[in-house]
Design an enzyme around this catalytic site. Structure first.
Site, mmCIF file in Angstrom:
data_model
loop_
_atom_site.group_PDB
_atom_site.id
_atom_site.type_symbol
_atom_site.label_atom_id
_atom_site.label_comp_id
_atom_site.label_asym_id
_atom_site.label_seq_id
_atom_site.Cartn_x
_atom_site.Cartn_y
_atom_site.Cartn_z
ATOM 1 C CG ASN A 55 18.401 12.457 -11.724
ATOM 2 O OD1 ASN A 55 18.242 12.827 -10.561
ATOM 3 N ND2 ASN A 55 18.945 13.223 -12.645
ATOM 4 N N GLY A 56 15.289 12.134 -10.245
ATOM 5 C CA GLY A 56 14.193 13.100 -10.194
ATOM 6 C C GLY A 56 13.298 12.795 -9.016
ATOM 7 C CB CYS A 62 19.775 10.036 -8.588
ATOM 8 S SG CYS A 62 18.929 9.825 -7.014
ATOM 9 N N GLY A 93 25.505 12.065 -6.382
ATOM 10 C CA GLY A 93 24.971 11.316 -5.261
ATOM 11 C C GLY A 93 26.033 10.424 -4.657
ATOM 12 C CE1 TYR A 140 26.848 22.723 -4.677
ATOM 13 C CE2 TYR A 140 25.184 21.063 -5.101
ATOM 14 C CZ TYR A 140 26.257 21.506 -4.379
ATOM 15 O OH TYR A 140 26.756 20.749 -3.358
#
Ligand SMILES: *[C@@H]1O[C@H](CO)[C@@H](O)[C@H](O)[C@H]1NC(C)=O
Ligand SMILES: *[C@@H]1O[C@H](CO)[C@@H](O)[C@H](O)[C@H]1NC(C)=O
Length: 511
Positions: A105-106, A2, A31, A262
């Site tokens: 985020n996570g 995210c 995302g 990535y």
């Protein structure tokens, strides 16, 4: 994965929403499933717009006009196991105490325990399967305990300290308290990135402040003094002051190495490491590995990257080996990344729609295709087949990351291990699974060195997808087994019957 952001402007008459929307556009690669913004206007009232889809689809101009106020929080989300397509997008909001908004985020690793606590002890209602809602409610629970008419920074720091003790896993958060200000904090290992910066206000009076998942956001919006939020650190920006506090003493920064491989944009700097430089270095290290594997005189004619992420590594690799570099695959940039599309069938169709091989670069050549990583192998397999269809004699396939053999528990939407092509396979078997003459993986130590080179102070990375070692010590075999069950494509489709349809529709709109 995210993306999160939060912005507060010094000039309270200016709206924050346009730049928050822009920040989410810049984080779109993190995302593409859902997006949301919550702003705080005069009188401490909150305004929100959230929905499924890309940033440009969710935030239409009339909707943005309704998001008034000089501060706000934004979020972009990818689809995950257990999050139905129609479940609420982030940021999440709780009205009590004080009106709190949070984007996360996570992924937490002790959600079952937290759910039980919130139900039995805190008596707080949880309305979704999202671990982010748990995180917000844990924070709200601890802030509630102050039982004050007006809170201070000290109260917030105390609540976050309690949250640190209770919540395990990965969390980089951007939040807001109605009428008070914005805040950002990162888990005690700093697994997910979060940066903070400021810039002179357009009125010339005071500073604007912003949090974002990646530095590229702050760069683009002309923020300066950009720095990482430290692991276990919280920063609060009220209307009057900036207060920072290291809440976890002596934390061990352990950033997720997959961000460099990535996820992150190459022009971002995460924990002092330029993502682009790290990728170039991965190319040099991978070149050395290829030399060690194939000898000094290989029969490779040309190096071809799989666009886009692997370009930097492939270019550097080709120079290192003195080989020609060619753009043999053309990308249709208006189709989303296959990695984050749910369901196997859609993934299949997407690869061919996404890439086209240029025959002249392959015909009668021994090609070395370079990709950033190999996950399921279905994409790699089709790419190898495309190269052969275009007339390649031999197809070598190199991965800038080591073989992925373990699940990710910190927020990357990896498939269940059985779906990973490297699971239970050695390199010979992987080569034949993807149809390549030979597959060559980066060594883990080389990958770590590629990143550490630019910040030797990082003593540890989260490399769990490569070695099964999780930096938070609470990841047990039972936990992984449960995760596994939730993640198989079958479970995904059961949770998410319309996901294929919804995503398919977006692709049609974008094509
Ligand atoms: C996040 O963790 C919960 C369990 O702790 C799990 O159910 C969910 O699938 C995880 N999400 C991701 C994306 O890993
Ligand atoms: C890989 O596994 C196969 C068995 O499936 C075995 O024959 C081969 O020797 C193995 N190769 C390596 C390099 O270990």
């Amino acid at each position: 994965m995210c993306g999160v952001s939060a912005l507060i402007l010094a000039d309270t008459k200016q709206p924050a929403v346009a730049e928050i929307q822009e920040s989410l556009g810049l984080l779109q690669h993190r995302g593409q499933d859902a997006a949301g913004i919550v702003t705080c206007g005069p009188k401490g009232r909150l305004y929100q717009c959230k929905g499924n889809g890309m940033v440009r689809d969710v935030f239409t101009p009339p909707r943005l006009l309704g998001l008034i106020g000089c501060m706000g929080v934004g979020h972009v989300r990818y689809p995950t196991a257990g999050t139905p397509a129609n479940s609420e997008a982030q940021p999440f909001y709780v009205n009590s105490p004080y009106g709190i908004v949070m984007g996360h985020n996570g992924n937490l690793t002790n959600t079952a325990e937290l759910k039980r606590f919130l139900d039995h002890d805190a008596h707080r209602h949880i309305n979704t399967d999202s671990d982010s809602e748990l995180l917000l409610n844990i924070f709200a629970y601890h802030l509630q305990k102050t039982d004050k008419f007006r809170i201070s920074e000290e109260d917030i720091f105390r609540a976050i300290t309690n949250l640190y003790e209770q919540c395990h896993g990965a969390y980089a958060c951007a939040g807001m308290i109605a009428g008070f200000g914005i805040m950002g904090f990162r888990d005690p290992f700093g697994i997910r990135p979060l940066v903070f910066g400021r810039r002179k206000s357009s009125s010339g009076d005071g500073y604007d402040y912003m949090f974002a998942s990646e530095s590229i956001v702050l760069d683009s919006l002309d923020f300066t003094d950009i720095r990482d939020v430290n692991p276990g650190e919280a920063i609060i920006v009220s209307k009057h002051a900036v207060t920072t506090r290291q809440l976890v003493p002596n934390p061990t920064l352990s950033p997720c190495i997959f961000e460099y491989v990535y996820f992150a944009r190459p022009d971002s700097i995460i924990d002092g490491v330029s993502v682009y430089n790290a990728r170039l270095e991965m190319g040099i290290k991978l070149a050395n590995k290829i030399r060690r594997t194939l000898g000094d005189k290989s029969d490779i004619d040309v190096v071809i990257p799989v666009p886009d992420t692997s370009r930097a590594a492939a270019l550097q690799l080709s120079q290192e080996l003195g080989l020609m570099y060619r753009e043999g695959f053309n990308k249709n940039r208006y189709v989303g990344r296959t990695f984050i599309m749910p369901g196997q069938e859609m993934r299949r169709k997407n690869v061919k729609r996404k890439l086209n091989a240029m025959t002249a670069e392959f015909k009668d050549k021994n090609v070395l295709i370079v990709d950033d990583s190999i996950v399921r192998g279905t994409t790699s397999e089709q790419i190898v087949q495309m190269a052969r269809d275009a007339g390649a004699k031999k197809v070598y396939f190199a991965s800038a990351a080591p073989a992925i053999r373990y699940p990710n528990v910190y927020g990357i939407d990896m498939p269940c291990t059985a779906e990973l092509v490297a699971f239970d396979r050695n390199e010979t078997e992987i080569s034949s699974a993807i149809g390549a003459d030979l597959v060559i993986f980066q060594d883990k130590e080389d990958l770590i060195d590629s990143c550490r080179k630019y910040n030797p102070d990082i003593t540890q990375f989260d490399t769990s997808v490569f070695d099964g070692r999780y930096v938070t010590s609470d990841v047990t075999k039972e936990y992984l087994d449960e995760l596994e069950a939730a993640r198989s494509d079958g479970a995904k489709n059961k949770h998410n019957p319309r996901a294929e349809e919804v995503i398919g529709l977006h692709n049609i709109l974008q094509a």
